[in-house]
Scaffold this active site. Structure first.
Site, PDB file in Angstrom:
ATOM      1  N   TRP A  78       0.871  -1.184   0.000  1.00  0.00           N
ATOM      2  CA  TRP A  78       0.000   0.000   0.000  1.00  0.00           C
ATOM      3  C   TRP A  78       0.904   1.229   0.000  1.00  0.00           C
ATOM      4  O   TRP A  78       1.548   1.536   0.998  1.00  0.00           O
ATOM      5  CB  TRP A  78      -0.893  -0.039   1.230  1.00  0.00           C
ATOM      6  N   GLU A  79       0.933   1.951  -1.123  1.00  0.00           N
ATOM      7  CA  GLU A  79       1.797   3.122  -1.273  1.00  0.00           C
ATOM      8  C   GLU A  79       0.965   4.392  -1.460  1.00  0.00           C
ATOM      9  O   GLU A  79       0.630   4.746  -2.579  1.00  0.00           O
ATOM     10  CB  GLU A  79       2.754   2.932  -2.432  1.00  0.00           C
ATOM     11  N   PHE A  80       0.732   5.097  -0.386  1.00  0.00           N
ATOM     12  CA  PHE A  80       1.028   4.877   1.022  1.00  0.00           C
ATOM     13  C   PHE A  80      -0.167   5.384   1.814  1.00  0.00           C
ATOM     14  O   PHE A  80      -0.926   6.230   1.311  1.00  0.00           O
ATOM     15  CB  PHE A  80       2.280   5.658   1.453  1.00  0.00           C
TER      16      PHE A  80
END
Length: 377
Positions: A141-143
């Site tokens: 997961w960015e971010f």
């Protein structure tokens, strides 16, 4: 002086690594992400003697239901990935990575915001991993963009671990591994909204984190060249040494940290060909797709264009230049030192982004010089 500094650093790293191994042998994770869109580099092309874990990149859930809907073509890719790598000699463990740098982070933010959507996502992810024979799951997961999303991430990890353990006990099989790709530093100290990862939840619920120690510099700033995976930076805290230290200081165990290494470089167009050091003035991106070149492409470019190659002992990185073209990257020398640094810090291993970027396995094989044992997770 630069050569002396490099040799001294290498000696210190190697000596420290030997000391760590002698006192307390550390299991080694040697991992890499495989881009599922790399049609010219199938899983069968991976030299598994160099790795212990390979990540499938990437899969995304439905943006409304947060469940995974696998198409026929994706199902073929997933099945081929796990079956091929499990039957290679030696076999490696396979982990399904969810998300990626190109994924919409809002999907994860909405999913993680309440218990019911987290449950739907978790159960579907576990089902897909088991169906296609994966050994684990990874979240990229960015971010998370604010403190609330970071808190939600902590809840997600806790509930995910609980579900994995519960299902494993019910089915009487080993639990899936659970990992996450994370920012180089535990906190986002350069951003308008300060936030920090949920260290307590990570420590309790994840097998390890993949610390993305790269992309410190790039096409978002075309004014100066930079080492995009600098081990050290005397002018700022944007470096691997600072990032790793911030995770350790926050209480995340060293044995739950895996250091990221890039198999690609970032490029700039120099303002003046005669001024070519790190931090030189630039006026745009250089060769490659949007200023990015795989290590293999860098090596071919340097050879074809007779580029000058320079090792920078301050940042522990390489760069090459010819005319106005400038490329910052890592090669076997800098990667060897970085792997040694990670071992000296007591980290449990390293990973590459991405496995198809190497040139004749020149970089990937460097980890074998530091490995005293294989990871058994």
């Amino acid at each position: 002086m630069a050569v002396f500094r490099s040799l001294l650093l290498l000696f210190v790293v190697v000596f420290s690594t030997i000391t760590v191994d002698c006192v307390s042998p550390t299991p080694v994770i040697k991992a890499a992400y495989w881009p599922s869109w790399a049609s010219d580099f199938p899983p069968s092309a991976i030299d598994t003697t160099l790795f212990t874990h390979i990540f499938y990149a990437f899969l995304m859930p439905n943006s409304i239901t947060f469940k995974f809907e696998v198409s026929k073509s994706e199902a073929i890719l997933l099945s081929n990935f796990t079956s091929t790598l499990h039957h290679k000699n030696p076999p490696v463990k396979t982990i399904l990575s969810i998300g990626g740098g190109g994924a919409d982070p809002d999907v994860f933010a909405r999913m993680a915001a309440n218990a019911s959507s987290r449950r739907a996502f978790i159960n579907s992810a576990i089902k897909i991993a088991r169906k296609f024979g994966f050994d684990g799951l990874d979240l990229d997961w960015e971010f998370p963009t604010n403190p609330k999303e970071m808190n939600d991430l902590g809840y997600l990890f806790e509930e995910w671990r609980f579900a994995i353990n519960k299902i494993a006990k019910t089915k009487n099989h080993p639990p899936l591994l659970l990992t996450s790709a994370v920012n180089a530093a535990i906190d986002f100290f350069l951003f308008d909204v300060y936030r920090t990862y949920p260290a307590a939840s990570i420590r309790k619920n994840l097998d390890w984190i993949n610390v993305m120690c790269f992309d410190y510099r790039g096409s978002w700033d075309t004014t100066v060249t930079g080492a995009h995976a600098a081990l050290f930076d005397p002018k700022s805290n944007v470096s691997t040494s600072y990032g790793v230290g911030s995770w350790i200081k926050a209480g995340v165990p060293r044995e739950k940290m895996v250091m990221g290494l890039p198999l690609y470089g970032r490029t700039w167009k120099l303002e003046k060909p005669g001024l070519h050091g790190i931090g030189a003035h630039a006026i745009g991106v250089g060769p490659g797709e949007e200023g990015v070149m795989t290590f293999s492409q860098v090596k071919d470019f340097n050879r074809k264009n007779k580029a000058t190659v320079v090792y920078d002992s301050v940042t522990v990185s390489m760069y090459s230049y010819v005319g106005t073209s400038w490329i910052g990257y890592d090669d076997a020398i800098s990667v060897t030192i970085k792997i040694g640094f990670g071992r000296a810090q007591g980290l449990t291993g390293y990973f590459f982004w991405a496995v198809n970027g190497d040139k004749d396995w020149r970089i990937s094989r460097q980890g074998n010089h530091h490995s005293s044992s294989l990871h058994t997770k």
